[in-house]
Write an enzyme that holds these catalytic residues in place. Structure first.
Site, PDB file in Angstrom:
ATOM      1  N   GLU A  74      52.866  25.959  89.645  1.00 51.14           N
ATOM      2  CA  GLU A  74      54.202  26.499  89.865  1.00 51.14           C
ATOM      3  C   GLU A  74      54.646  26.057  91.255  1.00 51.14           C
ATOM      4  OE1 GLU A  74      51.422  28.233  90.506  1.00 51.14           O
ATOM      5  OE2 GLU A  74      51.873  28.563  92.618  1.00 51.14           O
ATOM      6  N   LYS A 108      49.460  22.340 102.644  1.00 57.90           N
ATOM      7  CA  LYS A 108      49.223  22.453 101.197  1.00 57.90           C
ATOM      8  C   LYS A 108      48.420  21.284 100.627  1.00 57.90           C
ATOM      9  CE  LYS A 108      52.395  25.928  99.725  1.00 57.90           C
ATOM     10  NZ  LYS A 108      53.298  26.189 100.886  1.00 57.90           N
ATOM     11  N   SER A 127      52.130  25.531 110.260  1.00 64.27           N
ATOM     12  CA  SER A 127      51.730  25.196 108.888  1.00 64.27           C
ATOM     13  C   SER A 127      52.466  23.999 108.301  1.00 64.27           C
ATOM     14  CB  SER A 127      51.913  26.414 107.983  1.00 64.27           C
ATOM     15  OG  SER A 127      53.228  26.925 108.098  1.00 64.27           O
TER      16      SER A 127
END
Ligand code: PLP
Length: 399
Positions: free
Chosen positions: A114, A92, A381
């Site tokens: 969010e 991310k 990930s």
């Protein structure tokens, strides 16, 4: 060798999916963001600044590791792209740095985001601190209690964490609340979405910044073994880490691309978050894609043990790659993911995020079935630190 059938068109569609279902006011603002992004993304100064941050701040390139023990045990060559080693613990940070730099260049003074489990919130709060911009993160009250360490992290980083008390008090309501806030503040703020979802141009922007994963991985495989993998496997929530790695191999037609959706507790509506496998075409949060819905077309609640995969829809590019058959979408349930969580931890010494464990589980399944020389590249990930308390409480005694 760009192949247009995989690219977004000028209206923001990948084939039949995507678009910009918005009020006229917001359409104008979103077009401005698209325009600015397209202008900035190829500028040498912007590329140099982002590259430098990815290298010295986020820790890129993340390595590809040859999983020697898993390969020996299951009889195929298993490689792991280590996004878990990035700063803040997952992929991310890749799009968060890009979004924060873009907002700053556009003269915005705040990012609005969010978060569900808090991973995107932490990455955005980190990027905001770095570039010197305010940050409001909307989070469901239920998630705030469940994921309190990430709430503390965001506050430590200087972000405002705003509790959302509507509905189920989780991710979907947090998306609604942050979008509502953004609609009021769009002149001075930018919305920093957490995956390849939402109205155009956000899927395109997040895809662009995540493509670094596939670009690196393709080069790393060629350097390591002089060949491309036969399979590339990644978990699919909204679909950003998977699109990131798939993009490196889209034009290599011999490479099989596999997206792994969470089957949760089973096939019943409400028990999983496998939007491509069990969803239908629909619209939510400003774009057209595949969504889990009841017979009346109401978007259903999604469930997965991995909160980062717990979204009732999927990015439009995945819906398109599925429709044209370039990528295949399979499922792994909670139990299989948890088994893979322990298997990777104990066999290789790498504790994966529960999300990533879905990809590991399917990679192992493939290795068991396929010939020994098959090369399987799994995108890891994120790391599992955030899941340890949950695992220990829920099922720790069994192990
Ligand atoms: C958020 C998250 C995901 C799911 O998001 P995608 O957009 O599908 O990549 C997967 N893994 C980890 C570790 C995450 O934090």
């Amino acid at each position: 060798m760009q192949n247009n059938k995989y690219e977004i068109n000028n209206d923001g569609f990948y084939g039949n999916f995507g678009g910009q279902i918005l009020s006229e006011d917001l359409k104008k603002e979103y077009s401005k963001i698209a325009e600015e992004f397209l202008k900035i993304k190829d500028k040498p100064e912007f590329i140099a600044e982002l590259d430098e941050l990815l290298k010295t701040f986020a820790g890129r390139p993340s390595p590809v590791y040859y999983a020697r023990n898993l390969s020996k045990k299951y009889g195929a060559e298993i490689y792991i792209k280590r996004e878990d080693l990035n700063h803040t613990g997952s992929h991310k940070i890749n799009h968060s740095l890009g979004e924060a730099l873009l907002a700053k260049k556009m003269g915005k003074t705040k990012l609005i985001a969010e978060t569900g489990a808090g991973q995107h919130g932490v990455a955005i709060a980190t990027a905001s601190a770095l570039v010197g911009i305010d940050c409001d993160v909307y989070m469901g009250e239920v998630d705030m209690i469940k994921e309190s360490p990430n709430v503390s992290r965001m506050k430590m980083l200087g972000a405002n964490v705003i509790p959302v008390t509507k509905g189920t008090k989780t991710l979907k309501e947090a998306v609604d609340a942050s979008f509502e806030a953004y609609c009021k503040e769009f002149k001075t703020a930018m919305y920093a979405i957490g995956s390849v979802v939402g109205p155009h141009p956000f899927p395109m922007i997040v895809e662009h910044f995540q493509s670094v994963i596939g670009r690196e991985a393709r080069g790393q495989m060629l350097d390591m073994i002089g060949e491309l993998p036969d399979y590339v496997v990644a978990c699919v929530g909204g679909g950003s880490n998977s699109i990131g790695i798939f993009n490196g191999f889209l034009n290599d037609e011999t490479v099989n691309l596999i997206g792994v959706e969470p089957l949760g507790k089973g096939e019943k509506l409400g028990d999983n978050a496998a939007s491509i496998n069990f969803g239908r075409v629909g619209e939510l949060h400003g774009f057209k894609s595949m969504f889990l819905q009841d017979e009346k077309g109401n978007v259903a609640d999604a469930y997965s043990v991995a909160s980062g995969l717990d979204y009732p829809g999927v990015g439009p590019k995945h819906a398109h790659l599925n429709e044209i058959g370039r990528a295949k979408y399979v499922t792994i349930n909670d139990e299989e993911a948890i088994d893979a969580f322990f298997e990777l931890s104990k066999t290789e010494g790498i504790i994966p995020a529960l999300e990533s464990a879905h990809a590991v589980a399917y990679g192992i399944k493939l290795a068991k079935e396929l010939p020994k020389k098959t090369k399987i590249l799994i995108n890891l990930s994120g790391r599992g630190d955030k899941d340890l308390d949950f695992i220990l409480k829920k099922i720790g005694k069994k192990y």
